[in-house]
Design an enzyme around this catalytic site. Sequence first.
Site, PDB file in Angstrom:
ATOM      1  N   ASP A  52     -13.687  13.908  -3.413  1.00 51.53           N
ATOM      2  CA  ASP A  52     -13.530  12.459  -3.482  1.00 51.53           C
ATOM      3  C   ASP A  52     -13.050  11.997  -2.108  1.00 51.53           C
ATOM      4  O   ASP A  52     -13.022  12.775  -1.153  1.00 51.53           O
ATOM      5  CB  ASP A  52     -12.602  12.051  -4.629  1.00 51.53           C
ATOM      6  N   CYS A 109      -9.862  17.201  -3.524  1.00 49.60           N
ATOM      7  CA  CYS A 109      -9.424  15.825  -3.754  1.00 49.60           C
ATOM      8  C   CYS A 109      -8.058  15.685  -3.089  1.00 49.60           C
ATOM      9  O   CYS A 109      -7.673  16.536  -2.300  1.00 49.60           O
ATOM     10  CB  CYS A 109      -9.399  15.467  -5.247  1.00 49.60           C
ATOM     11  N   THR A 111      -4.913  16.017  -4.196  1.00 47.80           N
ATOM     12  CA  THR A 111      -3.994  17.125  -4.507  1.00 47.80           C
ATOM     13  C   THR A 111      -4.718  18.381  -4.969  1.00 47.80           C
ATOM     14  O   THR A 111      -4.128  19.455  -4.984  1.00 47.80           O
ATOM     15  CB  THR A 111      -3.010  16.724  -5.627  1.00 47.80           C
ATOM     16  N   HIS A 142      -8.111  39.022  -8.991  1.00 42.53           N
ATOM     17  CA  HIS A 142      -7.606  39.173 -10.357  1.00 42.53           C
ATOM     18  C   HIS A 142      -8.269  38.266 -11.372  1.00 42.53           C
ATOM     19  O   HIS A 142      -8.382  38.636 -12.541  1.00 42.53           O
ATOM     20  CB  HIS A 142      -6.096  38.926 -10.390  1.00 42.53           C
ATOM     21  N   HIS A 178      -8.038  43.228 -15.567  1.00 40.26           N
ATOM     22  CA  HIS A 178      -8.472  41.888 -15.175  1.00 40.26           C
ATOM     23  C   HIS A 178      -9.734  41.472 -15.929  1.00 40.26           C
ATOM     24  O   HIS A 178      -9.873  40.307 -16.322  1.00 40.26           O
ATOM     25  CB  HIS A 178      -8.681  41.814 -13.672  1.00 40.26           C
TER      26      HIS A 178
END
Length: 192
Positions: A52, A109, A111, A142, A178
């Site tokens: 964004d 974006c 954050t 992992h 995993h």
Amino acid sequence: MILYKRHKLICLIYIYFIRIYYIGIVFLFFFDIIVVRVYIRSEIMKIAIGADHGGFLHKEAIVRFLRDNGHEVRDFGTHSQDSTDYNEYALDVAKSVSNKLYDRGILVCGTGVGMSIMANKVVGIRAALVHDLFTAEATRLHNDSNVLTMGGRIISIDKALEIVKIWIDTDFSKEDRHVRRIDKISEFSEIK
């Protein structure tokens, strides 16, 4: 006596060529190993990317970086710093990875949180929010993350490029523990 010297000379020549032959084989063996390792590490990937307005500048730098390193990149947008909602970009990238049109996806974006939440709504997506180098590697080793999300307002462009390099270059460990955990994630994604 002459026959003996000639025979000895032929044996020495024969031994000399056998040594060269075996040295050549050993050289080619190690050369092949080096070439294969370089080829494997420089595997070309198809990568979907989106951002964004909060991640636009980071996205542009990442696209250049990936293309400079030979990867095929599809830029889903945005294509400016004008304010826009992250949702559509996250869904476009996540769906393209989930449908196996692209190997991996990258979302940026402000954050990274909104992109991560939205991408993880798509079945088969394991989007990881990453802001440091350790997590970039661990989430591939992992968790076999297939979408990387970052915050353009949290980290610098240089840090984002370091993270992308590590994330792209790190393979899933395929360790049993995993794999088992990822299988459980897949089971839970079908819960309604």
